[in-house]
Design a protein around this motif. Structure first.
Motif, PDB file in Angstrom:
ATOM      1  N   GLN A  20      24.510  22.735 -12.494  1.00  0.00           N
ATOM      2  CA  GLN A  20      23.786  23.182 -10.946  1.00  0.00           C
ATOM      3  C   GLN A  20      23.375  24.720 -10.990  1.00  0.00           C
ATOM      4  OE1 GLN A  20      25.053  21.399  -7.510  1.00  0.00           O
ATOM      5  NE2 GLN A  20      24.407  23.089  -6.149  1.00  0.00           N
ATOM      6  N   VAL A  21      24.396  25.513 -11.352  1.00  0.00           N
ATOM      7  CA  VAL A  21      23.946  26.897 -11.200  1.00  0.00           C
ATOM      8  C   VAL A  21      22.932  27.196 -12.495  1.00  0.00           C
ATOM      9  CG1 VAL A  21      25.668  27.902 -12.840  1.00  0.00           C
ATOM     10  CG2 VAL A  21      25.055  29.256 -11.069  1.00  0.00           C
ATOM     11  N   GLU A  22      22.858  26.503 -13.460  1.00  0.00           N
ATOM     12  CA  GLU A  22      21.685  26.965 -14.358  1.00  0.00           C
ATOM     13  C   GLU A  22      20.481  26.267 -14.028  1.00  0.00           C
ATOM     14  OE1 GLU A  22      23.010  25.712 -18.328  1.00  0.00           O
ATOM     15  OE2 GLU A  22      24.890  26.593 -17.756  1.00  0.00           O
ATOM     16  N   TYR A  23      20.411  25.399 -12.959  1.00  0.00           N
ATOM     17  CA  TYR A  23      19.142  24.883 -12.544  1.00  0.00           C
ATOM     18  C   TYR A  23      18.864  25.770 -11.413  1.00  0.00           C
ATOM     19  CZ  TYR A  23      16.189  22.172  -9.517  1.00  0.00           C
ATOM     20  OH  TYR A  23      15.031  22.003  -8.741  1.00  0.00           O
ATOM     21  N   GLU A  24      19.676  26.030 -10.229  1.00  0.00           N
ATOM     22  CA  GLU A  24      19.162  26.773  -9.232  1.00  0.00           C
ATOM     23  C   GLU A  24      19.063  28.279  -9.498  1.00  0.00           C
ATOM     24  OE1 GLU A  24      21.350  24.443  -5.464  1.00  0.00           O
ATOM     25  OE2 GLU A  24      22.896  25.923  -6.751  1.00  0.00           O
TER      26      GLU A  24
END
Length: 189
Positions: A20-24
């Motif tokens: 998630q953090v690597e997308y957001e």
């Protein structure tokens, strides 16, 4: 700095299992710089993000199928990691073909953590220098890439980082590279 990517169209290619953090964070970084971002995937609906490989995160609505677009539709590409996400992408012929053609076009690409697995499958790391999560470095070497252990690495518009701890440097560098635009098409040795 808030408008250096105005008018730029950035694709994020991700599947279920994306970290998630690597997308957001990369998405937010390029949006703050003025880019229009499109989430592409291998299926319609939503993708399930993860926090690590065990804890489910949020879901994100897919904007389009990778099989329905062309690299000509975008100015830059982000390939986030997560273990499951690139593992799904690298067995999908439309995703692999899109990545191969995108890198071949000379347009900038940012990928981190396990994301370079898709680059390896697309056979676009040969002769390039990049970094990644430690567990896929052998795959990159076997694909002909040169692996270094650095926070962020840039090679002719290809930006890579090792893991979420490198997101600050990664996000700054992709905005810079995406603003520069197309680089000379890489040559495969």
């Amino acid at each position: 700095m808030a408008d250096e990517l105005n008018g730029r169209r950035v694709a994020v290619l991700a599947a279920d299992g994306v970290e998630q953090v690597e997308y957001e964070q990369p998405r937010q970084a390029v949006e703050r710089a003025g880019a229009q971002v499109t989430l592409l995937s291998i299926h319609t609906g939503e993708i399930q993000a993860m926090h690590g490989d065990i804890d489910k995160g949020d879901t994100f609505t897919v904007d389009g199928l990778v099989s329905d677009v062309s690299p000509q539709d975008f100015d830059a590409l982000i390939l986030p990691g997560g273990t499951v996400n690139p593992d799904q992408l690298r067995v999908n012929s439309a995703a692999v073909g899109f990545v191969r053609d995108f890198v071949g076009s000379g347009k900038p690409v940012g990928s981190l953590c396990h994301g370079p697995w898709t680059l390896v499958e697309a056979d676009v790391v040969r002769g390039r220098t990049l970094t990644s999560f430690p567990s896929i470095r052998t795959d990159i070497r076997n694909g002909g890439g040169n692996v270094v252990d650095e926070e962020v690495v840039t090679d002719q518009g290809l930006v890579t980082s090792r893991d979420p701890n490198d997101l600050g440097a990664f996000c700054s560098k992709i905005v810079e590279e995406f603003a520069e635009g197309r680089h000379p098409a890489p040559t495969q040795s």
